[in-house]
Design an enzyme around this catalytic site. Structure first.
Site, mmCIF file in Angstrom:
data_model
loop_
_atom_site.group_PDB
_atom_site.id
_atom_site.type_symbol
_atom_site.label_atom_id
_atom_site.label_comp_id
_atom_site.label_asym_id
_atom_site.label_seq_id
_atom_site.Cartn_x
_atom_site.Cartn_y
_atom_site.Cartn_z
ATOM 1 N N HIS A 195 0.840 -1.200 0.000
ATOM 2 C CA HIS A 195 0.000 0.000 0.000
ATOM 3 C C HIS A 195 0.874 1.248 0.000
ATOM 4 C CE1 HIS A 195 -3.332 2.404 2.301
ATOM 5 N NE2 HIS A 195 -3.304 2.713 1.027
ATOM 6 N N GLU A 255 2.925 0.517 3.383
ATOM 7 C CA GLU A 255 2.274 -0.340 4.374
ATOM 8 C C GLU A 255 2.140 -1.720 3.730
ATOM 9 O OE1 GLU A 255 -1.907 0.630 5.212
ATOM 10 O OE2 GLU A 255 -1.511 0.339 7.346
HETATM 11 N N1 CAA Z 1 5.169 13.460 -8.138
HETATM 12 C C1 CAA Z 1 6.440 13.775 -7.832
HETATM 13 N N2 CAA Z 1 6.766 14.762 -6.966
HETATM 14 C C2 CAA Z 1 5.754 15.482 -6.425
HETATM 15 C C3 CAA Z 1 4.412 15.225 -6.707
HETATM 16 C C4 CAA Z 1 4.139 14.170 -7.609
HETATM 17 N N3 CAA Z 1 2.870 13.825 -7.945
HETATM 18 N N4 CAA Z 1 3.654 16.102 -6.003
HETATM 19 C C5 CAA Z 1 4.489 16.863 -5.301
HETATM 20 N N5 CAA Z 1 5.756 16.509 -5.547
HETATM 21 C C6 CAA Z 1 6.968 17.025 -4.906
HETATM 22 C C7 CAA Z 1 7.345 18.407 -5.325
HETATM 23 O O1 CAA Z 1 8.199 18.419 -6.439
HETATM 24 C C8 CAA Z 1 8.051 18.915 -4.063
HETATM 25 O O2 CAA Z 1 9.385 18.406 -4.011
HETATM 26 P P1 CAA Z 1 10.534 19.037 -3.045
HETATM 27 O O3 CAA Z 1 10.138 18.694 -1.634
HETATM 28 O O4 CAA Z 1 11.766 18.325 -3.506
HETATM 29 O O5 CAA Z 1 10.507 20.501 -3.302
HETATM 30 C C9 CAA Z 1 7.290 18.270 -2.933
HETATM 31 O O6 CAA Z 1 6.663 17.122 -3.506
HETATM 32 C C10 CAA Z 1 6.270 19.198 -2.361
HETATM 33 O O7 CAA Z 1 5.397 19.586 -3.416
HETATM 34 P P2 CAA Z 1 4.815 21.039 -3.616
HETATM 35 O O8 CAA Z 1 5.805 22.071 -3.196
HETATM 36 O O9 CAA Z 1 4.203 21.138 -4.981
HETATM 37 O O10 CAA Z 1 3.552 21.072 -2.699
HETATM 38 P P3 CAA Z 1 3.430 21.003 -1.144
HETATM 39 O O11 CAA Z 1 4.626 21.424 -0.414
HETATM 40 O O12 CAA Z 1 2.138 21.660 -0.912
HETATM 41 O O13 CAA Z 1 3.298 19.413 -0.875
HETATM 42 C C11 CAA Z 1 2.163 17.358 -0.741
HETATM 43 C C12 CAA Z 1 2.373 18.633 -1.540
HETATM 44 C C13 CAA Z 1 3.434 16.513 -0.795
HETATM 45 C C14 CAA Z 1 1.033 16.616 -1.434
HETATM 46 C C15 CAA Z 1 1.834 17.734 0.749
HETATM 47 O O14 CAA Z 1 0.776 18.645 0.791
HETATM 48 C C16 CAA Z 1 1.459 16.536 1.588
HETATM 49 O O15 CAA Z 1 2.315 15.814 2.084
HETATM 50 N N6 CAA Z 1 0.137 16.317 1.789
HETATM 51 C C17 CAA Z 1 -0.366 15.181 2.514
HETATM 52 C C18 CAA Z 1 -0.375 13.993 1.600
HETATM 53 C C19 CAA Z 1 -0.914 12.766 2.271
HETATM 54 O O16 CAA Z 1 -1.262 12.723 3.438
HETATM 55 N N7 CAA Z 1 -0.997 11.699 1.472
HETATM 56 C C20 CAA Z 1 -1.551 10.470 1.921
HETATM 57 C C21 CAA Z 1 -2.992 10.398 1.528
HETATM 58 S S1 CAA Z 1 -3.730 8.876 2.036
HETATM 59 C C22 CAA Z 1 -3.340 7.795 0.794
HETATM 60 O O17 CAA Z 1 -2.724 8.097 -0.186
HETATM 61 C C23 CAA Z 1 -3.710 6.393 0.956
HETATM 62 C C24 CAA Z 1 -5.051 5.959 1.298
HETATM 63 O O18 CAA Z 1 -5.182 4.787 1.521
HETATM 64 C C25 CAA Z 1 -6.234 6.834 1.341
#
Ligand code: CAA
Length: 295
Positions: free
Chosen positions: A139, A151
């Protein structure tokens, strides 16, 4: 392991293909929809460009990564050489059972069959195959190239050596793996979804507005996104499905989905992917605005 097949090219599937390809694995990306495959390759290229802009990837590595991915619309051809299959199709139990039946038929007999499911029982999925000891949960979290956790879910019949192989592979991909047992929601969603549901209830009962709830959790608890923004990001339909799995599987009323969430999903307001959820989204922009009915 060298050859990885990823089934499904949506948000999670393309992220998983990106990750394996960037780490030098030969990836077969399978989807019945050719348009979805084209879109996935474009998304991967755009996300690799982000890394180039940040200076963490070279143009050569981008070309190599994209060169490691081959697309297929035919599952039988796509899994023919797989050492590992990671299924990331839509979260629908009947669809997954049907896919795993086919994977069992067409993938090499020693291949490990993994599912990226966020809530469907690995034990149940494994029961559709004649190799339940080789079926495991792998996961990932969105965005896959960024989020550190994998996970790993051990089903009732999963061989310990199989979970261990997936553990080592996840480390090789630069991730931090954690092995958990197969009960509803595993660990991640057993804890995340009740928290999101509580945020929906706080809004529903008028305790506070969208921005206030999200600000409390962002600034008070150091979460990168507030719970309502995160729910929009995950998809409100996905949240509702997982809460229903928890509610039904654990039989405890504390997991009952908030009626506001149910209404929003029925209205087709599914979050970022439909442009409307707790926030409104402008295409190709980071801008978000609290949705009109919550203002
Ligand atoms: N692919 C590659 N890199 C990406 C990306 C993608 N799709 N999206 C963002 N990035 C990278 C950016 O290039 C940036 O890199 P650096 O740290 O090297 O600068 C970094 O991620 C941060 O991106 P941004 O500056 O554009 O945006 P941000 O600082 O607002 O971060 C985020 C975006 C990483 C999504 C952050 O908001 C975050 O961590 N959010 C929470 C995400 C989360 O909780 N995810 C889990 C959801 S639950 C799930 O997935 C599973 C389930 O079972 C439901």
């Amino acid at each position: 392991m060298k050859n990885i097949t990823v089934i499904g090219s949506g948000t999670m599937g393309n992220g998983i293909a990106h990750l394996f390809a960037q780490n030098g694995f030969a990836v077969a990306l399978v989807d019945i929809n050719p348009t979805s495959l084209e879109k996935a390759l474009k998304t991967i290229a755009n996300n690799l460009d982000r890394q180039i802009t940040k200076g963490t990837l070279t143009e050569d590595s981008k070309t190599q990564t994209l060169g490691n991915i081959t697309t297929f619309t035919d599952l039988q051809k796509g899994v023919a050489n797989a050492d590992l299959v990671v299924e990331a199709a839509t979260e629908n139990i009947d669809l997954k059972l049907q896919i795993f039946k086919q994977l069992d038929e067409f993938a090499p007999k020693n291949a490990i069959l993994a599912s990226n499911t966020s809530s469907i029982s690995i034990t149940k999925i494994a029961s559709a195959t004649a190799r339940p000891t080789q079926v495991v949960g792998m996961h990932f979290f969105n965005p896959v190239p960024v989020m550190k956790l994998v996970e790993i879910i051990s089903g009732y019949a999963t061989d310990k050596a199989v979970s261990q192989k997936i553990f080592e592979l996840s480390t090789q991909l630069g991730k931090v793996p954690v092995v958990v047992n197969d009960y509803p929601g595993f660990v991640s969603n057993r804890i995340l979804m009740p928290m999101l549901n509580e945020a929906f209830y706080a809004l529903f009962e008028g305790v506070a507005g969208v921005e206030e709830i999200d600000t409390v959790m962002k600034l008070g608890m150091a979460h990168p996104m507030g719970p309502l923004q995160l729910a929009d990001f995950v998809g409100l339909d996905v949240c509702l499905n997982i809460l229903r799995v928890l509610h039904e599987g654990l039989g405890n009323p504390k997991y009952a989905p908030c009626p506001l969430l149910v209404n929003m999903v029925e209205a087709g307001h599914l979050g970022a992917k439909t442009g409307k959820g707790f926030y409104e989204y402008v295409p190709n922009s980071k801008a978000t605005l609290v949705a009109e009915r919550f203002r």
